[in-house]
Design an enzyme around this catalytic site. Structure first.
Site, mmCIF file in Angstrom:
data_model
loop_
_atom_site.group_PDB
_atom_site.id
_atom_site.type_symbol
_atom_site.label_atom_id
_atom_site.label_comp_id
_atom_site.label_asym_id
_atom_site.label_seq_id
_atom_site.Cartn_x
_atom_site.Cartn_y
_atom_site.Cartn_z
ATOM 1 N N ARG A 8 14.322 -0.847 4.368
ATOM 2 C CA ARG A 8 13.584 -0.525 3.023
ATOM 3 C C ARG A 8 14.164 0.826 2.721
ATOM 4 N NH1 ARG A 8 6.939 0.869 1.987
ATOM 5 N NH2 ARG A 8 7.415 1.437 -0.239
ATOM 6 N N HIS A 9 14.378 1.287 1.533
ATOM 7 C CA HIS A 9 14.571 2.212 1.047
ATOM 8 C C HIS A 9 13.826 3.705 1.381
ATOM 9 C CE1 HIS A 9 11.607 3.044 -1.827
ATOM 10 N NE2 HIS A 9 11.571 1.922 -2.085
ATOM 11 N N ASN A 15 6.339 7.205 -4.080
ATOM 12 C CA ASN A 15 5.819 6.707 -2.734
ATOM 13 C C ASN A 15 4.796 7.703 -2.092
ATOM 14 O OD1 ASN A 15 8.829 5.282 -1.786
ATOM 15 N ND2 ASN A 15 7.105 4.072 -2.417
ATOM 16 N N GLN A 21 5.876 1.547 -8.133
ATOM 17 C CA GLN A 21 7.090 2.062 -9.019
ATOM 18 C C GLN A 21 7.708 0.601 -9.707
ATOM 19 O OE1 GLN A 21 9.393 5.052 -6.424
ATOM 20 N NE2 GLN A 21 8.487 3.406 -4.904
ATOM 21 N N ARG A 58 16.983 4.519 -5.959
ATOM 22 C CA ARG A 58 16.618 4.729 -4.566
ATOM 23 C C ARG A 58 16.999 3.983 -3.322
ATOM 24 N NH1 ARG A 58 12.421 2.531 -7.645
ATOM 25 N NH2 ARG A 58 11.280 0.690 -7.012
ATOM 26 N N GLU A 83 12.881 -4.532 -6.922
ATOM 27 C CA GLU A 83 11.787 -4.512 -6.621
ATOM 28 C C GLU A 83 10.832 -5.745 -7.652
ATOM 29 O OE1 GLU A 83 9.425 -4.765 -4.555
ATOM 30 O OE2 GLU A 83 8.532 -2.904 -4.014
#
Length: 214
Positions: A8-9, A15, A21, A58, A83
């Site tokens: 995961r970024h 966040n 997002q 990201r 996402e």
């Protein structure tokens, strides 16, 4: 090496503010960059490695940090790793959604496969998208002798794990995917399980992934 690495970024400002997002293209924060550098040092690549990432910045930034730290020559973008699309929730905080879109929020938290968020992607469609990704990764790993690092997002990674473990989409809240974390999956069903590591963080666990994994 029939394993692959689901990253995961790193953290973004959204966040930190607990904003949804989705398709919003938001870069990493300073802390996000720092934590991705820590995670990148967890890897000890000694075989050919491909990095594949979401088209959002990201994820691309996060993938490039891992690549640069480990002398991996290139990063490939896969568009369907984007996402989950949150529709009208995008840009809203979790508190705002809970307050102003309470019925939808309650469904998302309890029966996410039945949630109807206006203008959003339906979870079942996202689940099918992630199943296609998982199947492609398995075929790719069967056909060559290297490993894959996939850099994407919270819901997408949860759904890939669900597909890998033959779990329905409503299991997405059964485990966690924190920012700048990696989980390890085997592509074969073996007696000791397909999920080899869950939510390893270079920031909180001070050891390197062993040669067993990479």
């Amino acid at each position: 090496m029939e394993n692959f690495f689901l990253v995961r970024h790193g953290q973004t400002d959204s966040n930190l503010e607990r904003k949804y997002q989705g398709s919003m293209d938001i870069p990493l924060s300073e802390l996000g960059i720092k934590n991705m550098n820590l995670l990148a040092k967890s890897f000890t690549p000694n075989i050919p490695t491909r990095i594949i990432c979401s088209p959002l910045s990201r994820a691309i930034q996060s993938a490039e940090i891992i690549a640069n730290s480990n002398r991996i020559k290139s990063v490939s973008v896969r568009n369907d790793l984007h996402e989950f699309l949150y529709g009208i929730w995008e840009g809203m905080t979790e508190d705002e959604v809970s307050r102003y879109r309470h019925a939808e929020y309650n469904q998302w938290q309890t029966v996410p496969q039945k949630a109807n968020i206006p203008q959003s992607e339906h979870l079942n469609n996202a689940y099918n998208r992630c199943n296609n990704i998982w199947e492609d990764y398995q075929k790719d790993l069967y056909s060559w002798g290297g490993s894959i690092i996939s850099v994407a997002h919270d819901i997408v990674n949860r759904l890939i794990i669900c597909n890998a473990l033959d779990l329905p989409a409503n299991y997405i809240w059964s485990f966690k995917q924190t920012n700048a974390s990696v989980s390890v999956l085997a592509i074969k069903n073996v007696y000791d399980g397909r999920l080899r590591m869950l939510n390893h963080s270079g920031n909180s666990i001070k050891f390197r992934l062993s040669d067993e994994y990479l």
